[in-house]
Design a protein around this motif. Sequence first.
Motif, PDB file in Angstrom:
ATOM      1  N   GLU A 129       0.955  -0.894   0.039  1.00  0.00           N
ATOM      2  CA  GLU A 129       0.042  -0.305   0.370  1.00  0.00           C
ATOM      3  C   GLU A 129       1.004   1.160   0.326  1.00  0.00           C
ATOM      4  O   GLU A 129       1.759   1.663   0.356  1.00  0.00           O
ATOM      5  CB  GLU A 129      -0.871   0.099   1.290  1.00  0.00           C
ATOM      6  CG  GLU A 129      -1.863   0.973   1.616  1.00  0.00           C
ATOM      7  CD  GLU A 129      -2.332   0.902   2.447  1.00  0.00           C
ATOM      8  OE1 GLU A 129      -3.379   1.996   2.377  1.00  0.00           O
ATOM      9  OE2 GLU A 129      -2.915  -0.470   3.664  1.00  0.00           O
ATOM     10  N   GLY A 130       0.372   2.207  -0.922  1.00  0.00           N
ATOM     11  CA  GLY A 130       1.837   3.390  -1.675  1.00  0.00           C
ATOM     12  C   GLY A 130       2.522   2.992  -2.200  1.00  0.00           C
ATOM     13  O   GLY A 130       3.860   4.076  -2.729  1.00  0.00           O
ATOM     14  N   ILE A 131       2.895   2.436  -2.771  1.00  0.00           N
ATOM     15  CA  ILE A 131       4.087   1.416  -3.513  1.00  0.00           C
ATOM     16  C   ILE A 131       4.623   2.486  -4.853  1.00  0.00           C
ATOM     17  O   ILE A 131       5.174   2.617  -5.329  1.00  0.00           O
ATOM     18  CB  ILE A 131       4.980   0.020  -3.864  1.00  0.00           C
ATOM     19  CG1 ILE A 131       6.104  -0.703  -4.009  1.00  0.00           C
ATOM     20  CG2 ILE A 131       3.593  -0.266  -4.356  1.00  0.00           C
ATOM     21  CD1 ILE A 131       6.413  -1.861  -3.996  1.00  0.00           C
ATOM     22  N   ALA A 132       2.811   2.561  -4.944  1.00  0.00           N
ATOM     23  CA  ALA A 132       2.541   3.743  -6.501  1.00  0.00           C
ATOM     24  C   ALA A 132       3.470   4.786  -6.058  1.00  0.00           C
ATOM     25  O   ALA A 132       4.068   5.505  -7.627  1.00  0.00           O
ATOM     26  CB  ALA A 132       1.366   3.216  -7.060  1.00  0.00           C
ATOM     27  N   ARG A 133       3.458   4.957  -5.247  1.00  0.00           N
ATOM     28  CA  ARG A 133       4.459   6.668  -5.184  1.00  0.00           C
ATOM     29  C   ARG A 133       5.717   6.764  -4.591  1.00  0.00           C
ATOM     30  O   ARG A 133       6.462   7.713  -5.073  1.00  0.00           O
ATOM     31  CB  ARG A 133       3.632   7.183  -3.955  1.00  0.00           C
ATOM     32  CG  ARG A 133       2.527   8.050  -4.403  1.00  0.00           C
ATOM     33  CD  ARG A 133       1.172   7.937  -2.637  1.00  0.00           C
ATOM     34  NE  ARG A 133       0.776   6.836  -2.073  1.00  0.00           N
ATOM     35  CZ  ARG A 133       0.078   7.118  -0.964  1.00  0.00           C
ATOM     36  NH1 ARG A 133       0.456   8.386  -0.417  1.00  0.00           N
ATOM     37  NH2 ARG A 133      -0.055   6.338  -0.271  1.00  0.00           N
ATOM     38  N   TYR A 134       6.593   5.100  -5.178  1.00  0.00           N
ATOM     39  CA  TYR A 134       7.902   5.292  -4.327  1.00  0.00           C
ATOM     40  C   TYR A 134       8.613   5.955  -5.494  1.00  0.00           C
ATOM     41  O   TYR A 134       9.450   5.912  -5.134  1.00  0.00           O
ATOM     42  CB  TYR A 134       8.113   3.703  -4.865  1.00  0.00           C
ATOM     43  CG  TYR A 134       9.505   3.440  -3.740  1.00  0.00           C
ATOM     44  CD1 TYR A 134       9.525   3.532  -2.487  1.00  0.00           C
ATOM     45  CD2 TYR A 134      10.369   2.881  -4.325  1.00  0.00           C
ATOM     46  CE1 TYR A 134      10.415   3.440  -1.646  1.00  0.00           C
ATOM     47  CE2 TYR A 134      11.249   2.635  -3.736  1.00  0.00           C
ATOM     48  CZ  TYR A 134      11.710   2.887  -2.592  1.00  0.00           C
ATOM     49  OH  TYR A 134      13.156   3.053  -2.140  1.00  0.00           O
ATOM     50  N   PRO A 135       7.853   5.827  -6.927  1.00  0.00           N
ATOM     51  CA  PRO A 135       8.843   6.558  -7.878  1.00  0.00           C
ATOM     52  C   PRO A 135       8.868   7.872  -7.300  1.00  0.00           C
ATOM     53  O   PRO A 135      10.052   8.670  -7.583  1.00  0.00           O
ATOM     54  CB  PRO A 135       8.587   6.546  -8.932  1.00  0.00           C
ATOM     55  CG  PRO A 135       7.520   5.326  -9.118  1.00  0.00           C
ATOM     56  CD  PRO A 135       7.341   5.361  -7.083  1.00  0.00           C
ATOM     57  N   TRP A 136       8.124   8.586  -6.694  1.00  0.00           N
ATOM     58  CA  TRP A 136       8.723   9.698  -6.598  1.00  0.00           C
ATOM     59  C   TRP A 136       8.974  10.279  -5.305  1.00  0.00           C
ATOM     60  O   TRP A 136      10.038  11.465  -5.200  1.00  0.00           O
ATOM     61  CB  TRP A 136       6.863  10.729  -5.837  1.00  0.00           C
ATOM     62  CG  TRP A 136       6.918  12.144  -5.203  1.00  0.00           C
ATOM     63  CD1 TRP A 136       6.854  12.365  -4.275  1.00  0.00           C
ATOM     64  CD2 TRP A 136       6.606  13.322  -5.949  1.00  0.00           C
ATOM     65  NE1 TRP A 136       6.750  14.222  -3.834  1.00  0.00           N
ATOM     66  CE2 TRP A 136       6.886  14.137  -4.969  1.00  0.00           C
ATOM     67  CE3 TRP A 136       7.048  13.830  -7.140  1.00  0.00           C
ATOM     68  CZ2 TRP A 136       6.877  15.585  -5.798  1.00  0.00           C
ATOM     69  CZ3 TRP A 136       6.353  14.597  -7.691  1.00  0.00           C
ATOM     70  CH2 TRP A 136       7.494  15.537  -7.175  1.00  0.00           C
ATOM     71  N   PHE A 137       9.267   8.782  -4.266  1.00  0.00           N
ATOM     72  CA  PHE A 137      10.614   9.121  -3.620  1.00  0.00           C
ATOM     73  C   PHE A 137      12.110   9.510  -4.367  1.00  0.00           C
ATOM     74  O   PHE A 137      12.839   9.611  -3.773  1.00  0.00           O
ATOM     75  CB  PHE A 137      10.308   8.189  -3.095  1.00  0.00           C
ATOM     76  CG  PHE A 137      11.390   7.621  -1.465  1.00  0.00           C
ATOM     77  CD1 PHE A 137      11.860   8.846  -0.517  1.00  0.00           C
ATOM     78  CD2 PHE A 137      11.734   6.270  -1.694  1.00  0.00           C
ATOM     79  CE1 PHE A 137      13.277   8.720  -0.012  1.00  0.00           C
ATOM     80  CE2 PHE A 137      13.263   5.977  -1.063  1.00  0.00           C
ATOM     81  CZ  PHE A 137      13.839   7.361   0.211  1.00  0.00           C
TER      82      PHE A 137
END
Length: 274
Positions: A129-137
């Motif tokens: 949950e939330g891994i789709a935003r990992y590229p933003w990190f």
Amino acid sequence: MTWRDIAHKDINDAGRSKSIWLLVGILLALSLGYAYAHQYLGEETFVGFVNGLAGVIALVLPLLAVMLGYKAIVHERTSGSLLLSLSLPHNRRDLALGTFVGRSVVLLVPTLVALVLAGGLGAILYGTEGIARYPWFLFATVLFGLSFVGIAVGLSMSTTRDRWITFGALGGYLLLVNFWGLLHTMTLVILHRFDTAVLLPQNLPEWSYLYRLLEPGQAYYRLLELGFDGQRASLYVRESAPFYVDWWMAVLLLVLWTVVPMLLGYRRFSSGDL
């Protein structure tokens, strides 16, 4: 030869350096080590893991960037090899840009590899949950790393005095990573005649938000707040915060921390003796 050739040479030289492989080992050990240790340190969610990992990166990545860049050009100037380099068909601008690009690649490639592997381990341990935003990190980390490479290489171009370079690198790291928050607090207290009530969230003057965000680490956390809703940059999302401390200002400030030191250093380098 162009700046691309200089960057390529810098990367090749780095690949044969034992210190660079040590850097790769440090990044892998810290990232993967934290990914495993987070289950004992914080909330066992993927978002919580990313917020914790960001704290580690905010301390370590600037130090590694400064170590890679602060003697990148001054070493060649003091050893005399710069005269040989500039006798070839490229100029000081090519050298400055090529060095910056080369050192950035040397820093960021192993960083991204380590973070991708750590993200995979984090997903296994804490869910997706939330891994789709990992590229933003990863994007925020790249901007953050580039800002300190720019600071370090700019410093390396500013003088030929090795001692001043060393003191500047150490002082810059301590100020921008460790002591900016203290400086922010002291400035507010002094300007408001030692009235500590001004430090309360509801009493902060609007300009002080931007002053605090000027710290590269705060700008980094502000970017992550957009994707992960952490607690490290909650100051900038409260209702009393001015509109200009949004995520786009964090991007702008990190770009300025990259470009301005390079321009200032290059100005001295372009007119100085080799």
